[in-house]
Design a protein around this motif. Structure first.
Motif, short mmCIF file in Angstrom:
data_model
loop_
_atom_site.label_atom_id
_atom_site.label_comp_id
_atom_site.label_asym_id
_atom_site.label_seq_id
_atom_site.Cartn_x
_atom_site.Cartn_y
_atom_site.Cartn_z
N ALA A 134 37.82 53.26 75.35
CA ALA A 134 39.12 52.92 75.91
C ALA A 134 40.02 52.26 74.88
O ALA A 134 41.18 52.65 74.70
N LEU A 135 39.49 51.25 74.20
CA LEU A 135 40.32 50.45 73.31
C LEU A 135 40.48 51.04 71.92
O LEU A 135 41.58 51.03 71.36
N ILE A 136 39.40 51.55 71.36
CA ILE A 136 39.45 52.05 69.98
C ILE A 136 39.93 53.49 69.93
O ILE A 136 40.86 53.83 69.20
N ASP A 137 39.29 54.37 70.72
CA ASP A 137 39.60 55.79 70.62
C ASP A 137 40.89 56.17 71.35
O ASP A 137 41.70 56.93 70.83
N HIS A 138 41.06 55.67 72.58
CA HIS A 138 42.21 56.09 73.38
C HIS A 138 43.44 55.20 73.16
O HIS A 138 44.55 55.71 72.98
N ALA A 139 43.27 53.88 73.22
CA ALA A 139 44.42 52.98 73.06
C ALA A 139 44.79 52.77 71.60
O ALA A 139 45.93 52.37 71.31
N GLY A 140 43.87 53.02 70.67
CA GLY A 140 44.16 52.79 69.26
C GLY A 140 44.55 51.35 68.98
O GLY A 140 45.49 51.09 68.22
N LEU A 141 43.84 50.41 69.59
CA LEU A 141 44.20 48.99 69.51
C LEU A 141 44.23 48.51 68.06
O LEU A 141 43.30 48.76 67.29
N GLU A 142 45.30 47.78 67.73
CA GLU A 142 45.51 47.29 66.37
C GLU A 142 45.44 45.76 66.32
O GLU A 142 45.67 45.09 67.34
N PRO A 143 45.14 45.20 65.14
CA PRO A 143 45.16 43.74 65.00
C PRO A 143 46.51 43.15 65.41
O PRO A 143 47.56 43.75 65.15
N ALA A 144 46.45 42.01 66.07
CA ALA A 144 47.61 41.23 66.50
C ALA A 144 48.32 41.80 67.71
O ALA A 144 49.24 41.17 68.25
N GLU A 145 47.92 43.00 68.19
CA GLU A 145 48.52 43.51 69.41
C GLU A 145 48.02 42.74 70.62
O GLU A 145 46.88 42.24 70.64
N TYR A 146 48.86 42.66 71.64
CA TYR A 146 48.45 42.05 72.90
C TYR A 146 47.72 43.10 73.75
O TYR A 146 48.23 44.21 73.97
N CYS A 147 46.56 42.72 74.23
CA CYS A 147 45.72 43.63 75.00
C CYS A 147 45.34 42.96 76.32
O CYS A 147 44.77 41.86 76.31
N LEU A 148 45.65 43.61 77.43
CA LEU A 148 45.30 43.10 78.74
C LEU A 148 44.05 43.80 79.25
O LEU A 148 44.03 45.03 79.35
N ILE A 149 43.02 43.01 79.57
CA ILE A 149 41.78 43.52 80.14
C ILE A 149 41.71 43.03 81.58
O ILE A 149 41.54 41.83 81.84
#
Length: 321
Positions: A134-149
């Motif tokens: 979910a976070l790495i492959d699909h959302a492509g989460l980057e450092p310093a981004e805000y992420c809501l779980i």
């Protein structure tokens, strides 16, 4: 060996412990002496027939950890005595992991580093791979981004909090107050009580006006909410819902911000070994730990499946044969 099996679909009470022959590996399989088997809601769906019914008798359990005791003729990458963990078994015609031994295709299992705990690894598969995808492959989460779980105390949620923190994202999560300290220890920058009347305002305040990525396990409750708290260009990944018809009350909130939505299932992962190896590395380095709320023996499998659907706890339930 002893194995939990169902001989008909139904409530958890159809589960029973049988004495059966220990499996022999096919050419591309390992036989593993099971150290731990995670208990997941998906196990109950295979049991009650909500998912495409499996052939019975059937042993449930999609997650596994343990030690290799035999390898198939075509297996080169594993040997007897190797520590391994995996997921995606108990599906696609394979028997599951609620047993003393399990035969596992090599494309659903990887080596487990010595620094990773076998019991935690037994509960890691579905939840940590889902969070990774979910976070790495699909959302492509980057450092310093805000992420809501959403639902940070759940199996996927508490793994996602740690994976988000591991990539240096600024993690916001929701949970009951009793779990706030634990989730902060796992790396959440902000933990908010999900029952607050001003939940959206609290998320917006914690994210300087909008989150960049969302992991949502209850789309029927939060689909519109996610759009309302999203920053421009946000990515929302949906992994589940309680109702089959989630919908917007104002889809303009999503369109005006170019919010993208990705719905996913872990079982669609092209190669499970890729996220499994990533998760194993995080467990080895201490960046990810699976909170084991409770352990059960094989005879308690029905209790474990009742609990995973009906009770509140932090992390995972695990069967230890």
């Amino acid at each position: 060996m002893r194995a939990v099996r169902l001989h008909e679909h139904g409530d958890a009470d159809v589960l029973q412990v049988d004495e059966i022959d220990r499996p022999e590996p096919a050419a591309d399989e390992l036989v593993v002496e099971v150290a731990a088997a995670g208990v997941n809601p998906v196990d109950t769906y295979f049991r009650d027939g909500s998912y495409e019914p499996v052939d019975v008798p059937f042993t449930p359990g999609v997650d596994v950890s343990g030690v290799v005791t035999a390898v198939g003729d075509a297996v080169d990458d594993f040997a007897e005595g190797d520590r391994v963990y995996g997921t995606g078994i108990g599906n696609g015609g394979y028997q599951g992991s609620y047993a003393e031994y399990a035969a596992i295709p090599t494309d659903r299992v990887v080596h487990l580093p010595d620094g990773a705990d076998l019991t935690e690894a037994g509960g890691a598969g579905v939840v940590a791979v889902t969070a990774w995808r979910a976070l790495i492959d699909h959302a492509g989460l980057e450092p310093a981004e805000y992420c809501l779980i959403h639902g940070g105390s759940g199996g996927v949620g508490h793994a996602a909090v740690q994976i988000g923190a591991a990539v240096s994202a600024r993690v916001i999560t929701t949970a009951a107050e009793e779990y706030h300290d634990a989730l902060a220890d796992h790396g959440a920058e902000t933990v908010i009580d999900y029952s607050r009347d001003d939940l959206a305002d609290a998320v917006l305040a914690a994210s300087d006006g909008g989150v960049d990525a969302v992991l949502d396990h209850r789309l029927d409750d939060y689909l519109q909410f996610d759009a309302d708290v999203a920053a421009t260009g946000a990515r929302v990944v949906g992994i589940g819902e309680n109702s089959p018809d989630p919908g917007f009350t104002n889809d303009g909130a999503a369109r005006s911000k170019d919010v993208s939505y990705q719905f996913m299932s872990m079982f669609n992962t092209p190669d499970l070994r890729v996220p499994l190896r990533g998760v194993a590395h995080l467990m080895e380095t201490g960046a990810l730990s699976i909170d084991v709320a409770r352990t059960y023996d094989l005879e308690e499998a029905a209790d474990a499946q009742h609990a995973v659907m009906d009770e509140s706890f932090l992390g995972k339930l695990v069967i230890e044969p």
